[in-house]
Scaffold this motif. Structure first.
Motif, PDB file in Angstrom:
ATOM      1  N   VAL A 173       1.221  -0.978   0.403  1.00  0.00           N
ATOM      2  CA  VAL A 173       0.000   0.317   0.391  1.00  0.00           C
ATOM      3  C   VAL A 173       0.694   1.300   0.013  1.00  0.00           C
ATOM      4  CG1 VAL A 173      -2.064  -0.720   1.316  1.00  0.00           C
ATOM      5  CG2 VAL A 173       0.222  -0.180   2.404  1.00  0.00           C
ATOM      6  N   THR A 174      -0.009   2.631  -0.612  1.00  0.00           N
ATOM      7  CA  THR A 174       0.700   3.639  -0.164  1.00  0.00           C
ATOM      8  C   THR A 174       0.992   4.204   0.881  1.00  0.00           C
ATOM      9  OG1 THR A 174      -0.746   4.674  -1.001  1.00  0.00           O
ATOM     10  CG2 THR A 174       0.068   3.854  -2.985  1.00  0.00           C
ATOM     11  N   THR A 175       1.895   5.187   1.315  1.00  0.00           N
ATOM     12  CA  THR A 175       1.587   6.459   2.324  1.00  0.00           C
ATOM     13  C   THR A 175       0.205   6.936   2.526  1.00  0.00           C
ATOM     14  OG1 THR A 175       2.325   8.018   1.047  1.00  0.00           O
ATOM     15  CG2 THR A 175       3.692   6.934   2.098  1.00  0.00           C
ATOM     16  N   ILE A 176      -0.307   7.191   1.707  1.00  0.00           N
ATOM     17  CA  ILE A 176      -2.115   7.285   0.960  1.00  0.00           C
ATOM     18  C   ILE A 176      -3.005   6.025   2.439  1.00  0.00           C
ATOM     19  CG2 ILE A 176      -4.120   8.184   0.377  1.00  0.00           C
ATOM     20  CD1 ILE A 176      -2.252   9.657  -1.854  1.00  0.00           C
ATOM     21  N   ALA A 177      -2.248   5.483   2.155  1.00  0.00           N
ATOM     22  CA  ALA A 177      -3.575   4.522   2.577  1.00  0.00           C
ATOM     23  C   ALA A 177      -2.723   4.339   3.980  1.00  0.00           C
ATOM     24  CB  ALA A 177      -3.345   2.817   2.266  1.00  0.00           C
ATOM     25  N   TRP A 178      -1.665   4.349   4.026  1.00  0.00           N
ATOM     26  CA  TRP A 178      -1.196   4.285   5.758  1.00  0.00           C
ATOM     27  C   TRP A 178      -2.311   5.593   6.518  1.00  0.00           C
ATOM     28  CZ3 TRP A 178       0.976   0.963   8.384  1.00  0.00           C
ATOM     29  CH2 TRP A 178       1.176   0.844   9.513  1.00  0.00           C
ATOM     30  N   ASP A 179      -2.441   6.733   5.798  1.00  0.00           N
ATOM     31  CA  ASP A 179      -2.558   8.069   6.300  1.00  0.00           C
ATOM     32  C   ASP A 179      -4.258   7.504   6.281  1.00  0.00           C
ATOM     33  OD1 ASP A 179      -0.311   9.000   6.461  1.00  0.00           O
ATOM     34  OD2 ASP A 179      -0.807  10.462   5.116  1.00  0.00           O
ATOM     35  N   LEU A 180      -4.734   6.463   6.265  1.00  0.00           N
ATOM     36  CA  LEU A 180      -6.136   6.490   6.361  1.00  0.00           C
ATOM     37  C   LEU A 180      -6.708   5.733   7.319  1.00  0.00           C
ATOM     38  CD1 LEU A 180      -9.141   7.524   5.015  1.00  0.00           C
ATOM     39  CD2 LEU A 180      -8.668   5.073   3.213  1.00  0.00           C
ATOM     40  N   LEU A 181      -5.308   5.012   7.749  1.00  0.00           N
ATOM     41  CA  LEU A 181      -6.173   3.397   8.688  1.00  0.00           C
ATOM     42  C   LEU A 181      -5.587   4.828   9.762  1.00  0.00           C
ATOM     43  CD1 LEU A 181      -2.919   0.962   8.724  1.00  0.00           C
ATOM     44  CD2 LEU A 181      -5.885   0.778   8.328  1.00  0.00           C
ATOM     45  N   ASP A 182      -4.773   6.214  10.194  1.00  0.00           N
ATOM     46  CA  ASP A 182      -5.222   7.134  11.379  1.00  0.00           C
ATOM     47  C   ASP A 182      -5.975   7.684  11.041  1.00  0.00           C
ATOM     48  OD1 ASP A 182      -2.413   6.395  12.225  1.00  0.00           O
ATOM     49  OD2 ASP A 182      -1.573   8.201  11.629  1.00  0.00           O
ATOM     50  N   ILE A 183      -6.908   8.646  10.277  1.00  0.00           N
ATOM     51  CA  ILE A 183      -8.479   9.285   9.547  1.00  0.00           C
ATOM     52  C   ILE A 183      -9.268   8.257   9.979  1.00  0.00           C
ATOM     53  CG2 ILE A 183      -9.413   9.864   8.578  1.00  0.00           C
ATOM     54  CD1 ILE A 183      -7.235  10.932   6.535  1.00  0.00           C
ATOM     55  N   GLN A 184      -9.461   7.055   9.828  1.00  0.00           N
ATOM     56  CA  GLN A 184     -10.464   5.587  10.171  1.00  0.00           C
ATOM     57  C   GLN A 184     -10.330   5.981  11.897  1.00  0.00           C
ATOM     58  OE1 GLN A 184     -10.255   2.082   7.647  1.00  0.00           O
ATOM     59  NE2 GLN A 184     -11.254   3.192   5.982  1.00  0.00           N
ATOM     60  N   ASP A 185      -9.036   5.564  12.252  1.00  0.00           N
ATOM     61  CA  ASP A 185      -8.933   5.802  13.763  1.00  0.00           C
ATOM     62  C   ASP A 185      -9.133   6.601  14.148  1.00  0.00           C
ATOM     63  OD1 ASP A 185      -8.318   2.252  13.482  1.00  0.00           O
ATOM     64  OD2 ASP A 185      -6.606   2.760  13.363  1.00  0.00           O
ATOM     65  N   GLY A 186      -9.448   8.282  13.670  1.00  0.00           N
ATOM     66  CA  GLY A 186      -9.936   9.168  14.656  1.00  0.00           C
ATOM     67  C   GLY A 186      -8.538   9.461  15.487  1.00  0.00           C
ATOM     68  N   ILE A 187      -6.984   9.611  14.431  1.00  0.00           N
ATOM     69  CA  ILE A 187      -5.665   9.871  14.919  1.00  0.00           C
ATOM     70  C   ILE A 187      -6.317  11.363  13.960  1.00  0.00           C
ATOM     71  CG2 ILE A 187      -3.468   9.812  15.187  1.00  0.00           C
ATOM     72  CD1 ILE A 187      -4.581   6.612  15.834  1.00  0.00           C
ATOM     73  N   PRO A 188      -5.379  13.131  14.597  1.00  0.00           N
ATOM     74  CA  PRO A 188      -5.319  13.907  14.261  1.00  0.00           C
ATOM     75  C   PRO A 188      -4.065  13.821  13.070  1.00  0.00           C
ATOM     76  CG  PRO A 188      -4.618  14.471  16.620  1.00  0.00           C
ATOM     77  CD  PRO A 188      -5.220  12.388  15.958  1.00  0.00           C
ATOM     78  N   LEU A 189      -4.190  13.536  11.502  1.00  0.00           N
ATOM     79  CA  LEU A 189      -3.096  13.429  11.011  1.00  0.00           C
ATOM     80  C   LEU A 189      -2.854  15.850  10.262  1.00  0.00           C
ATOM     81  CD1 LEU A 189      -3.548  11.312   8.572  1.00  0.00           C
ATOM     82  CD2 LEU A 189      -2.070  11.271  10.485  1.00  0.00           C
ATOM     83  N   LEU A 190      -1.431  16.165  11.616  1.00  0.00           N
ATOM     84  CA  LEU A 190      -1.259  17.859  11.770  1.00  0.00           C
ATOM     85  C   LEU A 190      -0.203  17.677  10.483  1.00  0.00           C
ATOM     86  CD1 LEU A 190      -1.749  19.780  13.865  1.00  0.00           C
ATOM     87  CD2 LEU A 190      -0.195  19.638  14.209  1.00  0.00           C
ATOM     88  N   THR A 191      -0.404  18.714   9.953  1.00  0.00           N
ATOM     89  CA  THR A 191       0.229  19.227   8.880  1.00  0.00           C
ATOM     90  C   THR A 191       0.795  20.822   9.584  1.00  0.00           C
ATOM     91  OG1 THR A 191      -1.306  20.736   7.621  1.00  0.00           O
ATOM     92  CG2 THR A 191      -1.606  18.276   7.282  1.00  0.00           C
ATOM     93  N   ALA A 192       1.722  21.253   8.485  1.00  0.00           N
ATOM     94  CA  ALA A 192       2.591  22.450   8.453  1.00  0.00           C
ATOM     95  C   ALA A 192       1.786  23.835   8.564  1.00  0.00           C
ATOM     96  CB  ALA A 192       3.576  22.750   7.400  1.00  0.00           C
ATOM     97  N   GLU A 193       0.392  23.166   7.669  1.00  0.00           N
ATOM     98  CA  GLU A 193      -0.660  24.724   8.175  1.00  0.00           C
ATOM     99  C   GLU A 193      -1.086  24.421   9.303  1.00  0.00           C
ATOM    100  OE1 GLU A 193      -0.393  23.158   3.229  1.00  0.00           O
ATOM    101  OE2 GLU A 193       0.112  22.220   5.392  1.00  0.00           O
ATOM    102  N   SER A 194      -1.605  23.545   9.784  1.00  0.00           N
ATOM    103  CA  SER A 194      -2.476  23.605  10.751  1.00  0.00           C
ATOM    104  C   SER A 194      -1.316  23.767  12.641  1.00  0.00           C
ATOM    105  CB  SER A 194      -2.745  22.382  10.878  1.00  0.00           C
ATOM    106  OG  SER A 194      -2.168  21.041  10.609  1.00  0.00           O
ATOM    107  N   GLN A 195      -0.224  23.442  11.743  1.00  0.00           N
ATOM    108  CA  GLN A 195       0.446  24.158  12.861  1.00  0.00           C
ATOM    109  C   GLN A 195      -0.345  25.009  14.334  1.00  0.00           C
ATOM    110  OE1 GLN A 195       4.322  22.974  11.371  1.00  0.00           O
ATOM    111  NE2 GLN A 195       4.573  21.877  12.952  1.00  0.00           N
TER     112      GLN A 195
END
Length: 319
Positions: A173-195
């Motif tokens: 799988v790609t890194t996008i799929a891994w990020d989607l694991l976090d999203i489904q598990d309710g874990i916030p994915l902070l970005t430079a724009e949201s720091q």
């Protein structure tokens, strides 16, 4: 009331997830003042984190706004790993280092380490091709043959391999799929724009693992974070919206909520991931938002967005 939208979990669709976590960076923290220093900086009660265990944690500014969210691993009494999204660097590290001038603590950007993530019901069998030991909830961190294996007990459990050398394994799988694991598990994915935009409670960090302690004493931003809890000052929470709009929105953009017959701007998009034609959004909304409400991106992108269920209740528990 309309029920939440239904989409399968990633680990149901992909039973053998293997991902090169090249969007994450390992940072080693060591020195005789490491625990004391981190205790005064991070939202987690470091003194209660046993060697071999890990937790999500956050670093905030003096006003309680989150600079970074990352996984903190206690490797030894004064030895820690940070597993942090590269998008948060270098700002996240700079903000930590500026308080370390008078402490005996060092930060090593471990560029030579390889990070591989595993998830899904077939992951244990895949991992055994690399290691004859498999960490679990009782023993979450093991070291063998020049690498470490970390078990993370999420709703969709993960394993992370930390290796001192290249690893011969084919990603599935790609890194996008891994990020989607976090999203489904309710874990916030902070970005430079949201720091530096949200306090921990606005992105649900107080509900995750040992991320936020309200009893350990002073740390950067603690006064604001405590006030938000005990005086009810926080009125926001992180929600997941899913749909099939014809565009991917910018981080920080709002969505629209239907109020009677009018659409009104609301919220702030924390992250957006498009996977297999479906758009997944992490959006900071009013914490009383309900599944019966109707959302969309905009008039130009009117396809409906529905609330995806969080794997935890929004009510806080004492930590």
């Amino acid at each position: 009331m309309t029920i939440h939208c239904q989409y399968p979990l990633m680990t149901e669709t992909y039973p053998n997830m293997v991902c090169e976590l090249n969007h994450y960076q390992l940072i080693e923290v060591s020195g005789e003042d490491s625990e004391k220093f981190l205790q005064g900086q991070l939202t987690t009660d470091i003194s209660k984190l046993a060697v071999g265990n890990s937790t999500l944690t956050a670093h905030c500014d003096p006003k309680g706004k989150v600079w970074s969210v990352f996984r903190l691993v206690r490797v030894g009494s004064q030895h820690f790993y940070f597993i942090i999204r590269k998008a948060l660097l270098p700002t996240a590290l700079e903000q930590l280092k500026k308080y370390a001038v008078f402490s005996k603590v060092s930060f090593n950007l471990a560029q030579d380490r390889t990070l591989i993530g595993f998830a899904g019901r077939q992951a244990p069998q895949t991992i055994t091709t690399l290691s004859d030991q498999l960490p679990n909830a009782e023993t979450p961190l093991i070291h063998a043959d020049g690498h470490s294996l970390l078990y993370i007990e999420h709703p969709q459990p993960r394993w992370i391999l930390i290796s001192e050398s290249a690893v011969t394994i084919t990603p599935t799988v790609t890194t996008i799929a891994w990020d989607l694991l976090d999203i489904q598990d309710g874990i916030p994915l902070l970005t430079a724009e949201s720091q530096n935009q949200f306090i921990p409670q606005a992105i649900n960090l107080q509900l995750l693992e040992q991320t936020v302690s309200f009893h350990k004493g002073c740390y950067i931003g603690q006064e604001t974070i405590a006030r938000a809890k005990y005086r009810g000052a926080n009125k926001r929470a992180l929600f997941t919206l899913v749909g099939q709009p014809n565009t991917v929105p910018a981080i920080g953009q709002g969505v629209e909520l239907l109020l009677e017959t009018n659409w009104r701007k609301t919220g702030s998009i924390l992250n957006a991931v498009q996977h297999d034609g479906v758009l997944w959004l992490q959006v900071v909304l009013a914490n009383d938002s309900e599944a019966c409400q109707r959302f969309r991106l905009s008039e130009d992108s009117p396809q409906p967005l529905c609330l995806y269920p969080l794997p935890y209740a929004l009510e806080e528990t004492e930590r």
